[in-house]
Write a protein that holds these residues in place. Structure first.
Motif, PDB file in Angstrom:
ATOM      1  N   SER A   3     113.508  16.799 116.305  1.00  0.00           N
ATOM      2  CA  SER A   3     113.300  16.662 114.769  1.00  0.00           C
ATOM      3  C   SER A   3     114.259  18.264 113.805  1.00  0.00           C
ATOM      4  O   SER A   3     114.381  18.599 113.217  1.00  0.00           O
ATOM      5  N   ARG A   4     114.589  19.075 114.515  1.00  0.00           N
ATOM      6  CA  ARG A   4     114.976  20.243 114.578  1.00  0.00           C
ATOM      7  C   ARG A   4     116.504  20.071 114.815  1.00  0.00           C
ATOM      8  O   ARG A   4     117.149  19.811 115.618  1.00  0.00           O
ATOM      9  N   SER A   5     117.376  20.912 113.652  1.00  0.00           N
ATOM     10  CA  SER A   5     119.138  21.077 114.108  1.00  0.00           C
ATOM     11  C   SER A   5     119.102  21.856 115.170  1.00  0.00           C
ATOM     12  O   SER A   5     118.324  22.718 114.618  1.00  0.00           O
ATOM     13  N   TYR A   6     119.886  22.630 115.673  1.00  0.00           N
ATOM     14  CA  TYR A   6     120.980  22.891 116.164  1.00  0.00           C
ATOM     15  C   TYR A   6     121.846  23.816 116.585  1.00  0.00           C
ATOM     16  O   TYR A   6     122.559  23.413 115.440  1.00  0.00           O
ATOM     17  N   LEU A   7     121.991  24.796 116.745  1.00  0.00           N
ATOM     18  CA  LEU A   7     123.871  25.716 116.324  1.00  0.00           C
ATOM     19  C   LEU A   7     124.285  25.941 117.817  1.00  0.00           C
ATOM     20  O   LEU A   7     123.125  26.718 118.248  1.00  0.00           O
ATOM     21  N   ASN A  39     125.483   9.803 115.782  1.00  0.00           N
ATOM     22  CA  ASN A  39     123.989   9.812 116.544  1.00  0.00           C
ATOM     23  C   ASN A  39     123.553   8.332 115.758  1.00  0.00           C
ATOM     24  O   ASN A  39     122.691   8.199 116.006  1.00  0.00           O
ATOM     25  N   GLU A  40     123.910   8.377 114.949  1.00  0.00           N
ATOM     26  CA  GLU A  40     123.346   6.985 113.810  1.00  0.00           C
ATOM     27  C   GLU A  40     123.768   6.216 114.445  1.00  0.00           C
ATOM     28  O   GLU A  40     122.688   5.465 114.089  1.00  0.00           O
ATOM     29  N   ARG A  73     126.283  14.422 117.065  1.00  0.00           N
ATOM     30  CA  ARG A  73     126.486  14.986 115.787  1.00  0.00           C
ATOM     31  C   ARG A  73     126.158  14.245 114.628  1.00  0.00           C
ATOM     32  O   ARG A  73     126.657  12.644 115.245  1.00  0.00           O
ATOM     33  N   LYS A  74     126.053  14.688 113.750  1.00  0.00           N
ATOM     34  CA  LYS A  74     124.525  13.744 112.878  1.00  0.00           C
ATOM     35  C   LYS A  74     125.753  12.586 111.780  1.00  0.00           C
ATOM     36  O   LYS A  74     126.086  10.953 111.351  1.00  0.00           O
ATOM     37  N   LYS A 120     126.658  22.368 113.620  1.00  0.00           N
ATOM     38  CA  LYS A 120     125.840  22.202 114.081  1.00  0.00           C
ATOM     39  C   LYS A 120     125.652  20.686 114.663  1.00  0.00           C
ATOM     40  O   LYS A 120     125.838  19.905 114.349  1.00  0.00           O
ATOM     41  N   VAL A 121     124.403  20.895 115.567  1.00  0.00           N
ATOM     42  CA  VAL A 121     123.828  19.242 116.275  1.00  0.00           C
ATOM     43  C   VAL A 121     122.705  18.984 116.430  1.00  0.00           C
ATOM     44  O   VAL A 121     121.702  20.116 115.996  1.00  0.00           O
ATOM     45  N   ASN A 122     122.114  17.546 116.935  1.00  0.00           N
ATOM     46  CA  ASN A 122     121.146  17.222 117.416  1.00  0.00           C
ATOM     47  C   ASN A 122     120.499  16.973 118.288  1.00  0.00           C
ATOM     48  O   ASN A 122     121.884  16.810 119.000  1.00  0.00           O
TER      49      ASN A 122
END
Length: 1193
Positions: free
Chosen positions: A145-149, A274-275, A199-200, A123-125
């Motif tokens: 704003s959505r998360s992606y696979l 990403n943070e 990635r988050k 899962k990525v952004n």
């Protein structure tokens, strides 16, 4: 596997079964072991039941073997559900067939590979980008704003130049990502590359990976040369499940790990999560990240420099989770081709935030190559060790830029500006005493009722008691050999007084400017302005800047006796005399006391009022505070360390002829004229030390602050426990969310049947009451809508994140509050490798929360030389060496002392040499700042002399230097070594105070402006350029002097005559205007009206005369256009006069500006409501305020 003494515990091979079937046996069911002897069975069971074992997965120790074994079985089942499923197959293939000396290296290379790549199923952004208008549209906002696979992945190989075999475009990957379907929201399917996603959070921790490796693999030793190589193989039950390749030769080796390290070192490609990235700007590719690492850090905030600092010989950290990015080879020979490739052939790198030119890129390459060479020279340091045993990396630069306060005039100047021939050693430690005084009055300002002020304000106010400091300096200009021109200065300066050249060194920028203007013909000199001051200087201290230092004395004296007459500072009445004191010296002291005893009594009982009564009645004005000060010092003179200071003060302060009418003014006059700044500081230190050591109020305040700090520490501990609990809840909530998301995704592919999700693998959290947490409740997809459950879980996670953020803020706020309320003694930040101690006066007891306040207190990091014991221990020198060094330094300077005593000197080229004999010299450091290969290993003393230089050598704890700029502090951080036993602690403390450090340094720079010219200086420098002499003007002036003889004096007389006429005209005009105003206030009569009319006519005539005179006197170049020699001489003298005035103003500007800042200080604490509170009430109010702040955040 269960651990025993941090090693894997393996069971012994089972013994053969007995042939006799009736043989009694004792079996341990958990291990399958059996024994025919009960004693052996009991011994084995006793061993298993001892708390000596550790569960390898959880890390929990002090367990029995059976507890550890059961814990591992439970955690293994639970662990395999926690581990990301999309990582199991790639990691298993990397593990199988790997060869390493230990498991840590295998873990390291797997982490590096995971961190540089994305995986199918992860899962990525999307990384946010701003459109051309700088506005995010609603559609775009929803997309980011959505998360992606990640659905699929395509790898593109690198492009290589077939001729030069150079990499033009590195390899990269493309990913097909799909957003999670949400009702009434659009679903996105996008094709992106590695620069557009992130990635988050980190994929996996080293501990989790190590557990996975231990579970699915086995290892055995292979004898390879002199090393024991471990061969890792995946267990058979996992090979088929994870699709492991049967070829064991494809595993990872040490060469792969070295290649990964080389890639990281060469390219600096340490991607970030990403943070840590900027969510509001364009994407920063890998080589932009690299460029930021190798360029200068002077423009970065201090917090970023501190938190991202990597020591030169530290290992590459594998715990950070980077965003995968390709690397670009930036070697010197293909800089051009790399830039061309990036600009022409790769769209993925078009978003560079800052593209350097070729010159900048070459400079970066040079820095990288230098770091690579340095890295190869250093050993692989993994453990803390003695600081002086670490490799020597060359001298730092910040020691050359340190500042200090000169002990003679207390001028704040660079250490390099001090003449090496005049070594100023602070025998009495006056600088240390001044810092002790300042720290005390600032920490206990609320008890003393003293408003805050800076250290510079205190020193400036003390200088304002010196008439010479108030007068400032003068600049004179001489033309020719013996043509000294008149001194520019006040008109009442004595012209018959001998010329006194200034020895002050303050404002070195302007002094250097004046020095550079000197030529063989024109000479600029700086003199002391000895213009006398009137009695107004002694009578009105508020207008001359001495109010602050007088108020400090008064507030300290107020701590001795309160207004009710109670003694609040009980000094020890008797003191044991030193048995080793010289009897003749003691007899001489007694004679001095007897001689001054009678006038002393007159002073202490002036006008039949005892000094203690004056103190009780608070009679401090008009110099009476000096009578009280004298009485307090006499009462404490029996303390041996005060005796000499008090006797010298008593002898100088009492006038030889006491005047009954003006004794108080006589005392203040003697205080200003008879004492140096050094002696005034020693008197202030004695008074401060008395209050600090014997005041009951101070002791009570310290005890109260300790109680308050204990309350805050307890509150912080409670918040820390709650933070751990909430963090665990968040972790399990995220796991439950991921599991639910996977379950929903699987159900979407299966036929719709009535099937309940198995909840056995869902982690269950038990709270303190023994009840199950909400996030672990069983989930039934058929009973509730899956999308609503996911939404509920997301809201739950956001709520937990908000709670954790608040708790983290509470922790930081409480930590800051503990430091602010701690009134204990100031402790050093730490010690460097040579025993020098570092101090930050704002570390505790001072509130820095009000960022809008202009006060910066000290605003400097102070470094103190080693104590005698530390110097002997760390530097391996003797007391004789230290004493000899100071003896030679006082006569010939520090450089000569270092050469004479330690046989080390620095040549003019910058190289360092050690004299081994009369004709033998060994080069220690080359002129290029490299350790000479011909020299032996440098001793600690040699390293210290090279680093600090012979001129600035710190060898005594009475030597104090300070860091003037934040750039120098960064130099200190670069120099400190994180693997040193002492410097690691110092570095840790510096990181803790990085926020207040940067804030107060910035405040101090904004107020003082030491690195730039202020508006007044810029204006004066601009005006100075208008009055510069041309070479033709100087030549013409000297020729006219030779031809006309006394024409220069006539020109000066004419200029002086015009000046006196202008002054006289101005006075007559003022008298006329004053008389007109006086007549207008009277009753108007005919005679008065006639008189007023005549005076007005007279005033008009005077105005015309004044305008006519000013036409020739104004300070510009609007001179009548005449070609005569007399006119040229007049122009030259006008330029001369203006130059002297402007240079004098420039030289004194910063000093007078500091006096102006002191004049603005007011003691508002006397009238504040907080000053009227008791110590207990203040502590209770502060605790209540802190708790309210925490609860309201």
């Amino acid at each position: 596997m269960v651990l025993y003494h941090d090693k894997h515990f393996e069971l012994d091979d089972p013994i053969p079964l007995p042939t006799e079937l009736n043989t009694p046996v004792w079996v341990i069911e958990q291990t399958g072991e059996w024994f025919t002897n009960y004693e052996e069975y009991d011994k084995r069971m006793t061993f298993y039941k001892q708390p000596l074992f550790t569960c390898e997965i959880t890390g929990r120790s002090h367990m029995t073997y059976f507890e550890a074994k059961a814990s591992e079985e439970r955690q293994t089942k639970h662990f395999m559900d926690q581990f990301p499923s999309f990582l199991k197959s790639p990691i298993a293939n990397w593990i199988n067939g790997s060869h390493f000396t230990d498991i840590e290296k295998l873990i390291e290379i797997i982490l590096l590979k995971c961190n540089k790549d994305f995986f199918v199923g992860e899962k990525v952004n999307l990384i946010k980008r701003i459109n051309n208008d700088g506005i995010m549209g609603s559609d775009i906002d929803d997309k980011y704003s959505r998360s992606y696979l990640i659905k699929s992945k395509e790898v593109f190989e690198e492009i290589v130049d077939p001729g030069s075999k150079e990499t033009i475009i590195p390899g990269y990957s493309k990913y097909l990502i799909s957003s999670r379907p949400i009702e009434q929201r659009k679903q996105y399917n996008l094709l992106v590359d590695h620069t557009q996603i992130s990635r988050k959070r980190p994929l996996i921790s080293p501990h989790l990976l190590k557990c996975f490796v231990n579970i699915i693999s086995t290892r055995k030793h292979l004898n390879d040369a002199d090393e024991n190589i471990l061969l890792f193989s995946v267990k058979s039950e996992y090979r088929l499940a994870y699709g492991v390749n049967s070829n064991d030769d494809l595993g990872l080796t040490q060469l792969d790990l070295d290649e990964e390290h080389r890639r990281l070192k060469d390219n600096g490609s340490y991607p970030s999560t990403n943070e840590q990235s900027d969510q509001q700007g364009d994407v920063t590719p890998i080589n932009a990240n690299f460029m930021e690492r190798v360029q200068s850090e002077e423009d970065l905030p201090l917090s970023q420099v501190l938190l991202s600092r990597k020591r030169p010989h530290s290992d590459v950290s594998t715990e950070a989770t980077p965003t995968p990015s390709p690397t670009v080879d930036l070697s010197r020979r293909n800089v051009t081709s790399a830039v061309e490739a990036l600009s022409e052939k790769s769209n993925a790198f078009d978003n560079l935030v800052k593209r350097p030119n070729l010159d900048e890129l070459s400079a970066m390459v040079n820095q990288v190559e230098k770091n690579k060479k340095l890295q190869k020279m250093l050993p692989n340091i993994r453990n803390f060790m003695d600081d002086l045993e670490l490799p020597y990396l060359g001298p730092p630069k910040f020691f050359q830029k340190l500042y200090h306060f000169s002990t003679k005039n207390f001028e704040y100047i660079p250490v390099s500006a001090t003449s090496d021939k005049k070594f100023e050693h602070d025998d009495n430690g006056v600088v240390g005493k001044l810092l002790q005084v300042y720290e005390f009055v600032i920490h206990f300002g609320h008890i003393l009722k003293l408003s805050p002020f800076s250290l510079d304000d205190l020193i400036t106010s003390m200088k304002c008691t010196d008439m010479m400091e108030l007068n400032g300096e003068l600049v004179t200009i001489s033309i020719g050999e013996d043509k000294d021109l008149p001194v520019a200065g006040p008109a009442n300066r004595s012209q018959e007084a001998p010329i006194q050249y200034s020895e002050w060194k303050r404002n070195p920028k302007m002094r250097n400017l004046i020095k550079r203007k000197c030529t063989s013909i024109v000479k600029y000199d700086i003199l002391i302005n000895d213009a006398p001051r009137t009695d107004e200087f002694l009578e009105n201290i508020k207008e001359y800047g001495a109010q602050l230092i007088v108020e400090v004395f008064i507030r300290l004296l107020s701590m001795i006796i309160d207004e009710k007459g109670n003694w609040r500072c009980n000094v020890v009445p008797e003191w044991v005399e030193d048995e080793n004191i010289d009897e003749s010296l003691n007899k001489q002291r007694q004679q001095e006391i007897d001689t001054i005893d009678e006038p002393l009594n007159k002073v202490l009982n002036y006008r039949n009022t005892n000094w203690a009564d004056r103190l009780q009645k608070r009679q401090f004005n008009d110099g009476y505070w000096l009578i009280i000060l004298l009485g307090v010092l006499q009462d404490s003179m029996h303390i041996s360390m005060y005796t000499d200071i008090v006797q010298a003060f008593t002898k100088k302060i009492i006038p030889p002829a006491i005047s009954v009418a003006i004794l108080n003014k006589q005392l203040y006059k003697n205080f200003c004229f008879n004492f140096t700044i050094k002696e005034k500081i020693e008197i202030l230190w004695v008074l401060t030390d008395i209050v600090e050591s014997f005041s009951m109020d101070i002791k009570k305040a310290v005890d109260s602050s300790q109680g308050l700090c204990n309350e805050l520490r307890y509150e912080k501990l409670r918040i820390s426990k709650e933070l751990v609990e909430q963090s665990n809840r968040l972790t399990y909530a995220r796991m439950a969310f991921d599991q639910l998301e996977r379950t929903v995704s699987q159900k979407a592919k299966e036929p719709k049947e009535s099937e309940q999700i198995n909840n056995s693998a869902t982690p269950v959290i038990i709270d303190n009451n023994g009840k199950s947490a909400a996030e672990s409740a069983p989930i039934n997809v058929q009973e509730e809508d899956p999308e609503s459950l996911l939404q509920e879980k997301e809201e739950q996670i956001l709520a937990l994140q908000s709670t954790i953020k608040k708790l983290e803020w509470d922790q930081i706020y409480l930590e800051q509050s503990i430091k602010e309320q701690d009134l204990g003694s100031l402790k050093p930040l730490g010690m460097d490798r040579y025993g020098n101690n570092y101090y930050w006066l704002e570390y505790n007891g001072i509130s820095n929360s009000n960022l809008e306040s202009p006060r910066y207190y000290s605003g400097r990091i102070w470094v103190r030389g080693p104590s005698r014991e530390s110097a002997k221990y760390f530097l391996k020198i003797t007391d004789k060496d230290i004493d000899r060094w100071f003896e030679v330094a006082k006569e010939n300077g520090a450089t000569e002392a270092t050469k004479t005593v330690f046989n080390i000197y620095q040549s003019e080229s910058g190289a360092f040499y050690q004299k081994m004999g009369d004709d033998i010299e060994v080069e220690l450091l080359t002129k290029d700042k490299r350790v000479s290969t011909s020299s032996v290993t440098l001793t600690p003393l040699q390293k210290k002399i090279i680093d600090e230089t012979p001129q600035k050598l710190l060898i005594s704890d009475k030597q104090w230097y300070c860091f003037d700029t934040l750039v120098d502090v960064r130099g200190l951080l670069d120099w400190l070594d994180q693997w040193g036993n002492r410097e690691s602690k110092l570095l840790h403390n510096l990181i803790q105070i990085h926020q207040s450090l940067g804030d107060l340094y910035s405040k101090r720079e904004n107020i003082l402006g030491s690195s730039h010219f202020d508006a007044v200086e810029s204006r004066l420098l601009k005006e100075l350029n208008q009055f510069e002499f041309s070479s033709s003007e100087i030549t013409s002036f000297i020729e006219n002097l030779e031809d006309q003889g006394d024409s220069d004096s006539k020109s000066r007389e004419k200029s002086d005559e015009i000046s006196s006429n202008v002054k006289r005209s101005k006075e007559e005009l003022e008298n006329t205007a004053r008389e007109i105003v006086k007549l207008n206030d009277c009753k108007l009569t005919r005679n008065i009206l006639v008189r007023v009319q005549k005076l007005e006519n007279k005033r008009e005539m005077q105005l015309k005369d004044q305008q006519r005179l000013l036409k020739y006197y104004i300070e510009d170049l609007s001179i009548p256009n005449e070609e005569s020699d007399e006119a040229n001489q007049f122009i030259f003298y006008k330029k001369l006069r203006n130059q002297r005035k402007i240079l004098t103003d420039l030289l004194n500007h910063r000093h007078f500006r500091a006096i102006g800042d002191v004049l603005e200080w007011k003691n508002d604490a006397l009238t504040s409501d907080e000053g009227n509170l008791s110590i207990e009430e203040r502590a209770q109010n502060k605790l209540k305020e802190i708790k309210e702040t925490i609860s309201n955040y």
